[in-house]
Motif scaffolding. Structure first.
Motif, short mmCIF file in Angstrom:
data_model
loop_
_atom_site.label_atom_id
_atom_site.label_comp_id
_atom_site.label_asym_id
_atom_site.label_seq_id
_atom_site.Cartn_x
_atom_site.Cartn_y
_atom_site.Cartn_z
N THR A 161 -21.55 -4.81 -17.64
CA THR A 161 -22.44 -4.51 -16.53
C THR A 161 -23.34 -3.34 -16.95
O THR A 161 -23.16 -2.78 -18.03
CB THR A 161 -21.64 -4.12 -15.28
N LYS B 180 -17.26 -4.47 -16.77
CA LYS B 180 -17.47 -5.86 -17.21
C LYS B 180 -17.66 -6.76 -16.00
O LYS B 180 -16.99 -6.62 -14.98
CB LYS B 180 -16.29 -6.36 -18.03
N PRO C 167 -17.58 -10.65 -14.24
CA PRO C 167 -16.58 -11.72 -14.32
C PRO C 167 -16.72 -12.62 -15.56
O PRO C 167 -15.74 -13.16 -16.04
CB PRO C 167 -16.80 -12.52 -13.03
N ASP C 168 -17.94 -12.75 -16.08
CA ASP C 168 -18.14 -13.59 -17.26
C ASP C 168 -17.79 -12.86 -18.56
O ASP C 168 -17.93 -13.41 -19.65
CB ASP C 168 -19.56 -14.13 -17.31
N GLY C 169 -17.36 -11.60 -18.47
CA GLY C 169 -16.95 -10.83 -19.65
C GLY C 169 -18.05 -9.99 -20.25
O GLY C 169 -17.79 -9.19 -21.14
N LYS C 170 -19.28 -10.16 -19.79
CA LYS C 170 -20.39 -9.35 -20.30
C LYS C 170 -20.36 -7.97 -19.67
O LYS C 170 -19.84 -7.79 -18.58
CB LYS C 170 -21.72 -10.04 -20.02
#
Length: 113
Positions: free
Chosen positions: A61, A54, A56-59
């Protein structure tokens, strides 16, 4: 004193039996296949809880997406993938649909790590 015989007239002192050599080659090939299997299993391992899955924005990778796809390759359900990846069921469904569009388990895998 040496005798001068033509090379083609010489016979080997003992007949050559290829069976032991072929058996040895087969044994070595079997060992290599076993070792290859051990190495491939280590390469194929992935961790759904890996923080690199993931951003840092939670999406997810690229590694996270590939991790989802590999879980689908193993036959895991969208619910199971959502739970293990700590993503929503909707996100897992989205990844599942993309996985199917890419060919499912026959898709081209990307490297992890």
């Amino acid at each position: 004193m040496t005798e001068n015989f033509p090379q083609s007239a010489k016979q080997p002192p003992h007949p050559y039996d290829p069976k032991p050599v072929l058996d040895l080659i087969a044994s070595i090939e079997a060992d290599l296949q076993r070792l290859k299997g051990l190495v491939e299993q280590q390469v194929e391992k992935f961790d759904p809880a890996n923080p690199h899955n993931k951003a840092p924005d939670g999406k997810l990778t690229e590694e996270g997406v590939e991790c989802c796809y590999r879980m689908f390759d193993e036959g895991k359900s969208r619910y199971s993938v959502a739970q293990q990846m700590k993503i929503s069921f909707a996100a897992a469904s989205h990844r599942f649909n993309n996985w199917r569009k890419l060919g499912g388990s026959k898709r081209q895998r990307t490297l992890l790590g």
